[in-house]
Scaffold this active site. Structure first.
Site, PDB file in Angstrom:
ATOM      1  CG  ASP A 497      -2.065  -0.922   1.138  1.00  0.00           C
ATOM      2  OD1 ASP A 497      -2.398  -1.289   0.009  1.00  0.00           O
ATOM      3  OD2 ASP A 497      -2.632  -1.280   2.181  1.00  0.00           O
ATOM      4  CG  ASP A 803      -5.176  -0.120   5.162  1.00  0.00           C
ATOM      5  OD1 ASP A 803      -5.962  -0.515   4.279  1.00  0.00           O
ATOM      6  OD2 ASP A 803      -4.647   1.008   5.138  1.00  0.00           O
ATOM      7  CG  ASP A 807      -6.822  -4.229   1.569  1.00  0.00           C
ATOM      8  OD1 ASP A 807      -7.032  -4.174   0.347  1.00  0.00           O
ATOM      9  OD2 ASP A 807      -6.486  -3.250   2.252  1.00  0.00           O
TER      10      ASP A 807
END
Length: 1088
Positions: A497, A803, A807
């Site tokens: 990310d 997070d 996901d």
């Protein structure tokens, strides 16, 4: 990766031949498919696979061998208990549906009024039963959620007071949010289990018999040494094993405790505070959002599109929507969608979740791929050791009874018809002791592999392992699955990310456009018309999941929420927004929570004059595409047709500066179009067209310090870093250039893609394109999942950071799932293998380094231990078969085993990661545990030790010039010299084991203080054994010249190791080569 890409010094086959069965050549693939100890999928291996390799393992005591692994029987028992409690929950649900169906027949008057308990208006049993049984009638009798809150002295908006006195009263009245844990096993339990080792039992029996016969023949003063020394050595091994196992158990308990200690936000005294789940009390008001775990039983106060995943309790994967008709929330469930707030009505053991957790015990072990492979090696050692010990026993018995065995004085030990029965029994016991000593050397070799997992793998959990070796290195993580530590050493790509991982997650609004005007400074509200300012503040205050708390006594304003929310709220406060006042001027009638798929969230407000405003906020270009007009800074409404290109360019300019672009828009809605029915309002889709643009803000989130260096380290280590973010593709590209993921703008042409574009490709096209992607912008969680699947299909070992709740599939699918400890939801954390507590990409790289270090250290230990095993077995076996006596007795072998097992493992396990580990290609998932380089090294050292010590065994009297000594004393000196030289060889060989493929084995040795202490302590103990403990070990004191000779023999292993490393080794693993030979022979015999 080709052979040329691999470092010449790196052992093992080419990477493409070891990563996945589908990419191996046909014959190579067969090599692995025939191996019962091979597990291709390192995550979520089925129980059948785990049982397969256990059944393939030849063990004398399976319970001891598998003490560090998953208890398969307990797993089945745990699932049965879960099923039972889930059945209870389903019964409650069925009863609720039945009661709702006949609701008209319910007589509310039958419900008993609440009975006050202490300072609260309702008792524990009434409160718990209402929630547990989903008793809607009782809830209505008590006045609904507002009535229950009143009885609990809770303000539904400001929560409880939360002072110590209030919390104590609530815990006394309704209990704490904890449940009784099953007591861990005591040290005495581990001591009892350690004693049940088969070989140790044999040695204890031999010790007891030897003790009795020794006292009988030599008296108490002299006769107890042999048996007593064996018994002492066995007891020492048992105690050391028990201490190690007990420490292991405590570490697992700490790991499980860390996993259970979830932190939640609650509202106390009007402010949001983060507390441990264990600190939640009855009456707490808990805000819920997507990904949160419901921390206790409770009743819904308010919610919008709130949906729970109750599969953890009911076993059903169906999502359950919660509203005023079904307001009961069960502890342990996950929020799948929407937002809401709840009041806690049941905690700890008074909840179904508490009952479930109290009735099961946590895992005390986990199956890891490395454990499977270690047990493969251990099984091989077991087969060889048992065969050798059995053969030696048979040969020695035959030699003895045929009169070919002589004593230390040169006389034949057995003469038919002359030797007494007592002497025969004593001699046979000695023969069995010799055989059991050989078996003990083999057994400790096998168990050492399992015991090594104690200091090296389970202690990996965050603080325990790193603190135990006194090198924290700033790693801030929590390991949920031990196998991830191993797999990280094989990672070939990391999908990271952007926000909070590559960046600091400290967001600030640094640029803002209202209309066509760029605000300068951004927090100067005097630049805005009153109408624009009012609408903008209304949008900021109401369309948010964050909160602003202004202390009554003055002081710093506290802002809570996600980093993006906090940045926008802070901007609003600087513009003069009075958060509570703005929120009181309108009422939220419906919410569309922010959605990572649509990249926006909305809210419908009813104003005091009954007007309805709809506010949307989200990704700038997406919100802009839904706008038809905009308000300029003077409040005039203008068409967007002619100015849309201006705003797009403004977004691109901000994105090029690495800014996250967020747009705020609104529209009015006819109140006639707003559903008046509550049920219809709950399913109402907020209009998202014909919006009026209010503002576009650019939010700065600086890159983390050290990220660029961490990315470069990954590239040098053969690991490709890919950024997968929901941000604008221009923002993503700018951050990627800043972090070093992209080297230049030109590289972005072929390596940057939008999630939508990737999603629309065919499966074959995705598989081809995935290898090239370095940056994916405007991606959704499903895009991340598709990328992970494509990369894994292409043979990559993939690590993924995430997070959000959405996901979870990608985290589960990846070889290593890395969730964020700060911004990560509980759903994401539960789906991950490792939690990065500081959300820092540099910590991810450190995990890779440590993963490689764990694997490398295990290989070092295996090389060291196998060298000792091979040398000890060959020396004793050859000596026993030729002369009927052995130079290394049982007590001496136990001391050697202690060196190579506990002390050797501890010394080599504590080798810290070195930079050279990150200069190599990733370790193949199926790369042999014992590489050709290791075989070469241990063969050279073992051959040297065997030759030297056998020469001393047969020619020692003349070499050591002992011909003038008596035969008995000469043999004692010779055997002591052999034992001492053998131990010193192991001490010096520990240095060689540190660097299996490097010439300089002393690099960094002084930095590993524990290694130096263990080596020094071993050397000192060896001196004490030789010089002062001879009666226990059957040794005699050596002269200075003899000590010098032993040291020379030991030190010579250093230059020998350097010369041995000049010997080239083939690339094909030895195990594969041997299997091919057997396969060819089988095929030839089949043809014949």
């Amino acid at each position: 990766m080709t052979t040329g890409d691999r470092s010449p010094s790196l052992p093992g086959p080419r990477l493409e031949t070891v990563e996945s069965g589908r990419f191996l050549k046909g014959e190579d693939r067969d090599e692995y498919e025939d191996d019962p100890f091979d597990i291709a999928n390192t995550k979520n291996a089925p129980l059948e696979t785990l049982k397969r390799w256990r059944q393939a393992a030849l063990v004398l005591n399976a319970s001891r061998r598998f003490r560090y692994t998953l208890d398969l029987e307990k797993e089945e028992e745990k699932e049965q208990r879960r099923t039972m409690i889930r059945a209870h929950a389903q019964v409650i649900r069925a009863a609720l549906l039945f009661k709702l169906a006949g609701e008209q027949d319910l007589v509310i008057g039958d419900i008993k009024p609440p009975i006050a308990t202490g300072e609260f208006g309702i008792g524990l049993e009434q409160l718990v039963s209402t929630t547990r049984d989903h008793n809607f009638a009782a809830l209505e009798k008590y006045g609904g959620v507002s009535g229950i809150s009143g009885l609990l002295k809770t303000n539904v908006e400001k929560g409880i007071d939360g002072d110590d006195a209030d919390l104590t009263k609530r815990r006394d009245a309704f209990g704490a949010n904890t449940y009784p844990r099953k007591k861990g096993r005591t040290f005495w339990t581990f001591l009892w289990e350690a004693w049940q080792d088969t070989t140790l039992i044999i040695l204890m029996i031999a010790a007891a018999t030897s003790l009795v016969l020794g006292i009988k023949t030599e008296g108490v003063e002299e006769g107890w040494y042999d048996g007593g020394s064996i018994a002492f050595a066995v007891i020492l091994v048992i105690v050391v094993t028990a201490v190690s196992d007990h420490k292991q158990s405590l570490q697992f308990q700490n790991l499980n405790e860390e996993k259970r200690n979830i932190h939640m936000e609650v509202i106390r005294g009007g402010r949001r505070v983060a507390i441990s789940i264990y600190e939640i009390v009855v009456g707490d008001v808990v805000p819920l959002k997507i990904g949160d775990q419901v921390p206790a039983d409770g009743i819904l106060i308010s919610g919008h599109s709130l949906a729970l995943d109750e599969s953890s309790m009911t076993g059903e994967s169906k999502i359950v929507h919660k509203d005023h008709k079904e307001p009961f929330l069960m502890s342990g469930c996950k929020v799948a969608d929407g937002v809401g707030t709840m009041v806690v009505t049941g905690v700890g053991i008074n909840t179904e979740w508490g009952l479930l957790m109290a009735s099961i015990s946590e895992d005390t072990g986990e199956e890891t791929p490395l454990q499977v492979r270690l047990n493969g090696v251990a099984t091989f050692i077991g087969v060889v050791g048992l065969s050798v010990a059995g053969s030696v026993l048979a040969i020695l018995l035959v030699r003895y009874f045929t009169g070919h065995t002589t004593g230390t004085d040169g006389k034949v030990q057995f003469v038919a018809g002359k030797t007494s029965i007592s002497t025969v029994v004593d001699d046979i016991i000695k023969i069995f002791t010799i055989a059991s000593g050989i078996l003990d050397a083999e057994n400790d070799g096998r168990q050492g592999l399992g015991k090594y997992l104690s200091p090296a793998l389970p202690e990996w959990n965050l603080f325990d392992f790193l603190k135990s070796i006194n090198i924290t290195n700033g790693i801030d993580l929590q390991v949920r699955r031990l196998s991830a530590c191993e797999t990280m050493g094989s990672a070939t790509t990391i999908c990271s990310d952007k926000t909070g991982t590559l960046t600091l997650n400290q967001m600030t609004v640094v640029e803002a456009y209202v209309g066509r005007s760029r605000m300068d400074p951004t927090d100067d509200s005097s630049q805005l018309d009153r109408k624009v300012s009012s609408l903008l503040m209304e949008a900021i205050a109401q369309n948010t999941t964050g909160d602003v708390f202004v202390p009554k006594a003055g002081g710093h304003v506290e802002i809570s929420g996600s980093p993006t929310e906090k940045a926008i709220l802070s901007w609003g406060v600087k513009l003069g927004m009075r958060f509570d006042a703005v929120k009181s001027e309108s009422k939220v009638i419906h919410v569309f929570p922010f959605n990572s798929e649509k990249k926006r969230g909305g809210v419908a407000l009813k104003l005091a004059d009954s007007k309805v405003h709809l506010h949307w906020k989200g990704a700038a270009e997406i919100v802009l595409s839904s706008c038809s007009g905009y308000l300029d800074k003077n409040g005039a409404l203008k068409s967007l047709d002619d100015d849309k290109e201006f705003f797009r360019q403004a977004i691109d300019d901000m994105a090029a500066k690495s800014l996250r672009c967020v747009a705020v828009a609104y529209r009015q809605c006819d109140k006639d179009k707003v559903p008046s029915n509550t049920e219809k309002l709950a399913t109402w889709t907020l209009p998202e067209d014909e919006l009026v643009l209010l503002a576009i803000v650019g939010i700065k989130d600086p890159c983390r310090e050290g990220v660029k260096e961490a990315v470069k380290t990954c590239k040098d280590a053969g690991i490709k870093v890919r950024m997968v973010t929901g941000d604008n593709i221009q923002t993503a590209k700018a951050i990627a250039l800043e972090c070093g993921i992209l080297d230049s703008d030109a590289e972005a042409t072929d390596h940057v893609i939008e999630g939508k574009t990737f999603r629309e490709l065919s499966e074959n096209e995705r598989d081809h394109v995935a290898k090239k992607i370095l940056v994916m912008g405007r991606s959704s969680p499903s895009d991340k999942l598709l990328l992970v699947q494509a990369l894994r299909k292409g043979g990559d070992v993939v690590a993924v950071t995430g997070d959000g709740t959405n996901d979870a599939p990608a985290l589960h699918e990846a070889d290593i799932g890395l969730s964020m400890g700060i911004q990560g939801t509980e759903v994401a954390k539960e789906s991950s293998d490792i939690i990065i507590l500081d959300d820092n990409f540099a910590s991810v790289v450190k995990v890779v380094r440590w993963g490689r270090s764990v694997y490398a250290n295990i290989q070092k230990f295996i090389q060291f231990q196998l060298t000792v095993n091979v040398a000890a077995l060959v020396i004793n076996v050859v000596a026993a078969m030729t002369s009927g006596n052995v130079p290394l007795n049982a007590v001496q072998l136990l001391w050697v085993n202690l060196i190579m097992d506990t002390l050797g493992a501890l010394a080599l396990a504590t080798e810290p990661p070195t930079d050279s580990l990150m200069d190599r290609a990733p370790v193949g998932r199926r790369e042999p545990l014992i590489t050709n380089i290791m075989w070469r090294n241990l063969t050279v050292q073992a051959l040297y030790q065997v030759i030297i010590l056998l020469v001393l065994n047969f020619c020692g009297r003349s070499i050591l010039q002992l011909k003038h000594e008596s035969i008995v004393h000469a043999n004692e000196i010779k055997n002591t010299f052999i034992f001492n030289a053998f131990v010193l060889c192991q001490i010096f060989n520990e240095f060689n084991a540190r660097k299996p493929d490097e010439m300089n084995v002393f690099t960094g040795v002084t930095k590993n203080h524990l290694f130096m202490v263990i080596v020094g302590m071993t050397f000192v103990l060896q001196i004490l054994i030789i010089e002062f403990l001879g009666k226990f070990t059957n040794t005699v004191q050596l002269s200075a010249v003899q000590w010098l000779g032993c040291l020379i023999i030991g030190i010579f292993s250093w230059p020998l190791a350097a010369v041995g490393k000049l010997i080239p080794v083939p690339e094909t693993p030895l195990s594969v080569f041997i299997k091919r030979i057997f396969r060819v022979r089988r095929s030839q015999s089949g043809f014949l």
